[in-house]
Motif scaffolding. Structure first.
Motif, PDB file in Angstrom:
ATOM      1  N   THR A   1      24.529  -6.452 -36.836  1.00 17.09           N
ATOM      2  CA  THR A   1      25.614  -5.865 -36.054  1.00 17.09           C
ATOM      3  C   THR A   1      26.830  -5.711 -36.957  1.00 17.09           C
ATOM      4  OG1 THR A   1      24.832  -6.917 -34.023  1.00 17.09           O
ATOM      5  CG2 THR A   1      27.109  -6.141 -34.040  1.00 17.09           C
ATOM      6  N   VAL A   2      27.454  -4.545 -36.953  1.00 15.99           N
ATOM      7  CA  VAL A   2      28.659  -4.321 -37.740  1.00 15.99           C
ATOM      8  C   VAL A   2      29.856  -4.864 -36.962  1.00 15.99           C
ATOM      9  CG1 VAL A   2      30.160  -2.614 -38.826  1.00 15.99           C
ATOM     10  CG2 VAL A   2      27.679  -2.289 -38.873  1.00 15.99           C
ATOM     11  N   LEU A   3      30.524  -5.848 -37.542  1.00  7.61           N
ATOM     12  CA  LEU A   3      31.677  -6.464 -36.886  1.00  7.61           C
ATOM     13  C   LEU A   3      32.984  -5.791 -37.277  1.00  7.61           C
ATOM     14  CD1 LEU A   3      30.719 -10.222 -37.436  1.00  7.61           C
ATOM     15  CD2 LEU A   3      30.209  -8.779 -35.456  1.00  7.61           C
ATOM     16  N   GLU A   4      33.018  -5.245 -38.477  1.00  4.27           N
ATOM     17  CA  GLU A   4      34.245  -4.627 -38.994  1.00  4.27           C
ATOM     18  C   GLU A   4      33.858  -3.649 -40.086  1.00  4.27           C
ATOM     19  OE1 GLU A   4      38.489  -6.194 -40.952  1.00  4.27           O
ATOM     20  OE2 GLU A   4      37.122  -7.587 -39.933  1.00  4.27           O
ATOM     21  N   LYS A   5      34.599  -2.545 -40.189  1.00  5.39           N
ATOM     22  CA  LYS A   5      34.267  -1.533 -41.198  1.00  5.39           C
ATOM     23  C   LYS A   5      35.546  -0.897 -41.725  1.00  5.39           C
ATOM     24  CE  LYS A   5      31.617   2.761 -41.880  1.00  5.39           C
ATOM     25  NZ  LYS A   5      30.918   2.307 -43.096  1.00  5.39           N
ATOM     26  N   GLU A   6      35.601  -0.735 -43.042  1.00  7.14           N
ATOM     27  CA  GLU A   6      36.708  -0.031 -43.680  1.00  7.14           C
ATOM     28  C   GLU A   6      36.165   0.712 -44.889  1.00  7.14           C
ATOM     29  OE1 GLU A   6      40.637  -1.231 -46.200  1.00  7.14           O
ATOM     30  OE2 GLU A   6      40.480  -2.104 -44.186  1.00  7.14           O
ATOM     31  N   GLY A   7      36.023   2.031 -44.769  1.00  3.04           N
ATOM     32  CA  GLY A   7      35.448   2.817 -45.854  1.00  3.04           C
ATOM     33  C   GLY A   7      34.019   2.400 -46.131  1.00  3.04           C
ATOM     34  N   GLU A   8      33.736   2.054 -47.388  1.00  2.00           N
ATOM     35  CA  GLU A   8      32.376   1.673 -47.779  1.00  2.00           C
ATOM     36  C   GLU A   8      32.108   0.181 -47.587  1.00  2.00           C
ATOM     37  OE1 GLU A   8      34.728   1.529 -51.727  1.00  2.00           O
ATOM     38  OE2 GLU A   8      34.889   2.401 -49.733  1.00  2.00           O
ATOM     39  N   ILE A   9      33.060  -0.526 -47.011  1.00  3.85           N
ATOM     40  CA  ILE A   9      32.920  -1.981 -46.816  1.00  3.85           C
ATOM     41  C   ILE A   9      32.667  -2.298 -45.347  1.00  3.85           C
ATOM     42  CG2 ILE A   9      34.107  -4.210 -46.953  1.00  3.85           C
ATOM     43  CD1 ILE A   9      35.603  -3.156 -49.388  1.00  3.85           C
ATOM     44  N   GLU A  10      31.713  -3.201 -45.107  1.00  7.09           N
ATOM     45  CA  GLU A  10      31.407  -3.656 -43.753  1.00  7.09           C
ATOM     46  C   GLU A  10      31.315  -5.177 -43.727  1.00  7.09           C
ATOM     47  OE1 GLU A  10      28.628   0.049 -42.073  1.00  7.09           O
ATOM     48  OE2 GLU A  10      27.715  -1.858 -42.651  1.00  7.09           O
ATOM     49  N   ILE A  11      31.661  -5.748 -42.583  1.00  7.01           N
ATOM     50  CA  ILE A  11      31.353  -7.141 -42.283  1.00  7.01           C
ATOM     51  C   ILE A  11      30.231  -7.109 -41.249  1.00  7.01           C
ATOM     52  CG2 ILE A  11      32.189  -9.358 -41.426  1.00  7.01           C
ATOM     53  CD1 ILE A  11      33.464  -8.546 -44.041  1.00  7.01           C
ATOM     54  N   ARG A  12      29.072  -7.687 -41.592  1.00 10.41           N
ATOM     55  CA  ARG A  12      27.899  -7.625 -40.728  1.00 10.41           C
ATOM     56  C   ARG A  12      27.501  -9.021 -40.251  1.00 10.41           C
ATOM     57  NH1 ARG A  12      24.082  -4.084 -44.804  1.00 10.41           N
ATOM     58  NH2 ARG A  12      25.295  -2.129 -44.800  1.00 10.41           N
ATOM     59  N   GLN A  13      26.912  -9.054 -39.074  1.00 12.74           N
ATOM     60  CA  GLN A  13      26.313 -10.288 -38.565  1.00 12.74           C
ATOM     61  C   GLN A  13      24.798 -10.112 -38.582  1.00 12.74           C
ATOM     62  OE1 GLN A  13      27.840 -13.313 -37.447  1.00 12.74           O
ATOM     63  NE2 GLN A  13      25.713 -13.946 -37.622  1.00 12.74           N
TER      64      GLN A  13
ATOM     65  N   ALA B   1      29.566  -9.845 -45.981  1.00  9.86           N
ATOM     66  CA  ALA B   1      30.411  -8.731 -46.397  1.00  9.86           C
ATOM     67  C   ALA B   1      29.599  -7.843 -47.332  1.00  9.86           C
ATOM     68  CB  ALA B   1      31.654  -9.247 -47.103  1.00  9.86           C
ATOM     69  N   VAL B   2      29.680  -6.538 -47.126  1.00  8.79           N
ATOM     70  CA  VAL B   2      28.843  -5.581 -47.865  1.00  8.79           C
ATOM     71  C   VAL B   2      29.691  -4.416 -48.352  1.00  8.79           C
ATOM     72  CG1 VAL B   2      26.916  -3.975 -47.682  1.00  8.79           C
ATOM     73  CG2 VAL B   2      26.816  -6.161 -46.484  1.00  8.79           C
ATOM     74  N   ILE B   3      29.512  -4.041 -49.596  1.00  2.97           N
ATOM     75  CA  ILE B   3      30.091  -2.804 -50.102  1.00  2.97           C
ATOM     76  C   ILE B   3      28.944  -1.906 -50.560  1.00  2.97           C
ATOM     77  CG2 ILE B   3      30.485  -3.793 -52.416  1.00  2.97           C
ATOM     78  CD1 ILE B   3      32.963  -1.938 -52.608  1.00  2.97           C
ATOM     79  N   SER B   4      28.924  -0.664 -50.088  1.00  2.39           N
ATOM     80  CA  SER B   4      27.835   0.269 -50.379  1.00  2.39           C
ATOM     81  C   SER B   4      28.235   1.239 -51.484  1.00  2.39           C
ATOM     82  CB  SER B   4      27.469   1.060 -49.117  1.00  2.39           C
ATOM     83  OG  SER B   4      27.078   0.195 -48.076  1.00  2.39           O
ATOM     84  N   TYR B   5      27.248   1.662 -52.270  1.00  6.20           N
ATOM     85  CA  TYR B   5      27.498   2.651 -53.311  1.00  6.20           C
ATOM     86  C   TYR B   5      26.190   3.350 -53.658  1.00  6.20           C
ATOM     87  CZ  TYR B   5      25.563  -0.717 -56.695  1.00  6.20           C
ATOM     88  OH  TYR B   5      24.742  -1.589 -57.366  1.00  6.20           O
TER      89      TYR B   5
END
Length: 206
Positions: A31-43, A147-151
Protein backbone atom coordinates in the motif's frame (compact mmCIF):
# COMPACT_ATOMS: atom_id res chain seq x y z
CA UNK A 1 22.25 -26.82 -15.72
CA UNK A 2 24.91 -24.12 -16.38
CA UNK A 3 24.86 -20.59 -15.06
CA UNK A 4 24.11 -19.06 -18.44
CA UNK A 5 21.21 -21.44 -19.01
CA UNK A 6 19.72 -20.52 -15.65
CA UNK A 7 20.12 -16.82 -16.37
CA UNK A 8 18.47 -17.21 -19.77
CA UNK A 9 15.55 -19.24 -18.41
CA UNK A 10 14.96 -16.82 -15.57
CA UNK A 11 15.15 -13.86 -17.92
CA UNK A 12 12.50 -15.48 -20.12
CA UNK A 13 10.25 -15.90 -17.11
CA UNK A 14 10.80 -12.32 -16.03
CA UNK A 15 10.14 -11.08 -19.54
CA UNK A 16 6.73 -12.73 -19.73
CA UNK A 17 7.39 -13.41 -23.46
CA UNK A 18 7.46 -9.68 -24.19
CA UNK A 19 9.64 -8.63 -27.12
CA UNK A 20 10.77 -5.56 -25.17
CA UNK A 21 11.46 -7.65 -22.10
CA UNK A 22 8.97 -5.90 -19.83
CA UNK A 23 8.22 -8.10 -16.82
CA UNK A 24 4.85 -9.54 -15.93
CA UNK A 25 6.01 -11.40 -12.83
CA UNK A 26 4.01 -11.37 -9.63
CA UNK A 27 5.06 -8.80 -7.02
CA UNK A 28 4.51 -8.73 -3.27
CA UNK A 29 1.44 -6.56 -2.52
CA UNK A 30 1.90 -3.17 -0.86
CA UNK A 31 0.00 0.00 0.00
CA UNK A 32 1.38 3.43 -0.91
CA UNK A 33 1.25 5.60 2.20
CA UNK A 34 2.93 8.69 0.76
CA UNK A 35 4.26 9.75 -2.63
CA UNK A 36 6.39 12.62 -3.90
CA UNK A 37 7.69 12.38 -7.46
CA UNK A 38 9.70 9.18 -7.86
CA UNK A 39 9.74 8.53 -4.09
CA UNK A 40 7.14 6.46 -2.23
CA UNK A 41 6.61 5.28 1.32
CA UNK A 42 5.07 1.79 1.10
CA UNK A 43 3.59 -0.62 3.61
CA UNK A 44 4.43 -4.25 2.83
CA UNK A 45 3.01 -7.34 4.47
CA UNK A 46 5.13 -10.27 5.61
CA UNK A 47 7.02 -12.36 3.06
CA UNK A 48 9.61 -15.11 2.77
CA UNK A 49 12.90 -14.52 0.97
CA UNK A 50 15.24 -17.11 -0.54
CA UNK A 51 18.71 -15.63 -0.37
CA UNK A 52 22.40 -16.30 -0.84
CA UNK A 53 25.62 -14.45 -0.01
CA UNK A 54 28.51 -14.13 -2.47
CA UNK A 55 31.92 -12.52 -1.96
CA UNK A 56 32.95 -9.92 -4.48
CA UNK A 57 31.78 -6.63 -5.94
CA UNK A 58 28.21 -5.80 -6.86
CA UNK A 59 28.48 -6.78 -10.51
CA UNK A 60 30.93 -9.65 -9.96
CA UNK A 61 28.69 -11.38 -7.42
CA UNK A 62 25.39 -10.92 -9.27
CA UNK A 63 25.72 -13.77 -11.77
CA UNK A 64 26.74 -16.40 -9.22
CA UNK A 65 24.06 -15.36 -6.73
CA UNK A 66 21.39 -15.25 -9.44
CA UNK A 67 22.32 -18.73 -10.67
CA UNK A 68 22.06 -20.24 -7.18
CA UNK A 69 18.60 -18.79 -6.54
CA UNK A 70 17.35 -19.52 -10.06
CA UNK A 71 18.50 -23.11 -9.63
CA UNK A 72 16.37 -23.42 -6.51
CA UNK A 73 13.16 -22.15 -8.12
CA UNK A 74 13.76 -24.27 -11.23
CA UNK A 75 13.70 -27.45 -9.16
CA UNK A 76 17.08 -27.76 -7.46
CA UNK A 77 15.40 -28.73 -4.18
CA UNK A 78 14.47 -31.94 -2.33
CA UNK A 79 10.97 -32.03 -3.82
CA UNK A 80 12.09 -30.98 -7.33
CA UNK A 81 9.37 -28.37 -7.08
CA UNK A 82 9.38 -25.46 -9.51
CA UNK A 83 8.19 -21.94 -8.69
CA UNK A 84 7.01 -19.05 -10.80
CA UNK A 85 9.46 -16.18 -10.94
CA UNK A 86 8.50 -13.16 -8.85
CA UNK A 87 9.80 -9.60 -8.86
CA UNK A 88 11.80 -7.75 -7.76
CA UNK A 89 15.20 -9.38 -7.38
CA UNK A 90 16.86 -7.76 -4.36
CA UNK A 91 20.57 -7.15 -3.81
CA UNK A 92 22.24 -5.49 -0.81
CA UNK A 93 25.50 -5.50 1.13
CA UNK A 94 25.88 -8.60 3.28
CA UNK A 95 25.07 -7.64 6.84
CA UNK A 96 25.28 -8.80 10.41
CA UNK A 97 22.02 -8.99 12.35
CA UNK A 98 22.85 -7.27 15.63
CA UNK A 99 19.55 -7.62 17.47
CA UNK A 100 16.33 -9.62 17.48
CA UNK A 101 14.39 -6.51 18.50
CA UNK A 102 13.33 -3.54 16.44
CA UNK A 103 15.05 -1.83 14.83
CA UNK A 104 17.20 -4.48 13.17
CA UNK A 105 20.56 -2.83 12.53
CA UNK A 106 22.69 -3.77 9.55
CA UNK A 107 26.28 -3.08 8.62
CA UNK A 108 28.43 -4.14 5.70
CA UNK A 109 30.82 -7.04 6.26
CA UNK A 110 33.80 -6.89 3.93
CA UNK A 111 33.07 -7.12 0.22
CA UNK A 112 30.06 -9.47 0.14
CA UNK A 113 26.56 -9.05 -1.26
CA UNK A 114 23.33 -10.87 -0.55
CA UNK A 115 20.77 -11.44 -3.31
CA UNK A 116 17.17 -12.37 -2.53
CA UNK A 117 14.21 -13.74 -4.46
CA UNK A 118 10.77 -13.09 -3.00
CA UNK A 119 8.97 -16.42 -2.64
CA UNK A 120 5.39 -16.62 -3.99
CA UNK A 121 2.68 -15.10 -1.82
CA UNK A 122 1.48 -17.55 0.82
CA UNK A 123 4.86 -19.31 1.16
CA UNK A 124 6.03 -20.25 4.65
CA UNK A 125 9.32 -21.54 6.03
CA UNK A 126 7.59 -24.86 6.71
CA UNK A 127 6.06 -25.22 3.24
CA UNK A 128 9.14 -24.49 1.13
CA UNK A 129 11.21 -27.52 0.02
CA UNK A 130 14.79 -27.80 1.25
CA UNK A 131 17.39 -26.45 -1.20
CA UNK A 132 19.98 -28.90 -2.54
CA UNK A 133 22.49 -26.07 -2.47
CA UNK A 134 23.28 -25.28 1.20
CA UNK A 135 24.28 -21.72 0.26
CA UNK A 136 20.59 -20.96 -0.42
CA UNK A 137 18.77 -20.08 2.78
CA UNK A 138 15.40 -18.63 3.75
CA UNK A 139 14.44 -15.64 5.83
CA UNK A 140 10.98 -14.65 6.99
CA UNK A 141 10.38 -10.90 6.91
CA UNK A 142 7.56 -9.32 8.88
CA UNK A 143 5.33 -6.46 7.77
CA UNK A 144 7.34 -3.27 7.35
CA UNK A 145 7.37 0.26 6.01
CA UNK A 146 9.73 0.84 3.10
CA UNK A 147 10.95 4.04 1.42
CA UNK A 148 11.48 3.58 -2.33
CA UNK A 149 12.98 5.70 -5.07
CA UNK A 150 12.35 4.52 -8.65
CA UNK A 151 14.55 5.04 -11.69
CA UNK A 152 15.18 3.63 -15.16
CA UNK A 153 18.46 2.62 -16.75
CA UNK A 154 21.08 0.20 -15.46
CA UNK A 155 20.94 -1.30 -11.96
CA UNK A 156 24.63 -0.69 -11.30
CA UNK A 157 26.39 -0.16 -7.99
CA UNK A 158 27.00 3.48 -8.92
CA UNK A 159 23.26 4.00 -9.46
CA UNK A 160 22.57 2.24 -6.16
CA UNK A 161 24.86 4.70 -4.39
CA UNK A 162 23.55 7.74 -6.25
CA UNK A 163 19.85 7.07 -5.72
CA UNK A 164 20.43 5.86 -2.16
CA UNK A 165 21.97 9.24 -1.39
CA UNK A 166 18.96 11.07 -2.89
CA UNK A 167 16.54 8.91 -0.94
CA UNK A 168 18.51 9.31 2.30
CA UNK A 169 18.53 13.10 1.95
CA UNK A 170 14.75 13.13 1.34
CA UNK A 171 14.13 10.89 4.35
CA UNK A 172 16.24 13.16 6.54
CA UNK A 173 14.29 16.24 5.46
CA UNK A 174 10.99 14.47 6.15
CA UNK A 175 12.07 13.19 9.55
CA UNK A 176 12.06 9.47 8.75
CA UNK A 177 14.47 7.16 10.58
CA UNK A 178 16.24 4.56 8.41
CA UNK A 179 16.31 1.00 9.72
CA UNK A 180 18.31 -0.76 6.99
CA UNK A 181 21.09 -0.32 4.50
CA UNK A 182 19.94 0.66 0.97
CA UNK A 183 19.20 -2.30 -1.31
CA UNK A 184 18.72 -2.55 -5.06
CA UNK A 185 15.46 -3.91 -6.49
CA UNK A 186 15.39 -5.00 -10.14
CA UNK A 187 12.20 -5.88 -12.02
CA UNK A 188 13.28 -6.54 -15.62
CA UNK A 189 15.47 -9.03 -17.55
CA UNK A 190 18.91 -7.97 -18.83
CA UNK A 191 17.89 -7.33 -22.45
CA UNK A 192 15.14 -4.83 -21.57
CA UNK A 193 15.77 -1.47 -23.22
CA UNK A 194 17.44 0.60 -20.46
CA UNK A 195 14.99 3.50 -20.49
CA UNK A 196 12.10 1.02 -20.06
CA UNK A 197 13.65 -0.73 -17.07
CA UNK A 198 12.12 -0.40 -13.63
CA UNK A 199 14.68 -0.25 -10.87
CA UNK A 200 14.39 0.87 -7.27
CA UNK A 201 16.48 1.62 -4.23
CA UNK A 202 14.70 0.61 -1.04
CA UNK A 203 15.35 1.51 2.61
CA UNK A 204 13.29 0.20 5.54
CA UNK A 205 12.04 3.04 7.73
CA UNK A 206 10.50 3.40 11.14
Amino acid sequence: MGAWSLLLMTSLLLAGCSVLGKRESAEPPFTVLEKEGEIEIRQYGGMVLAETVVDGGYGQSSGQAFSRLAGYIFGKNRSKQKFSMTAPVLQEPASEKLSMTAPVLQQKQGNSWVMSFVMPEGSTLASLPEPLDPSVTFREVGAKKVAVISYSGLHSESNLRSYAEKLTVWLGKRGFRSLSAPRAASYDPPWTIPFLRRNEVQIDVE
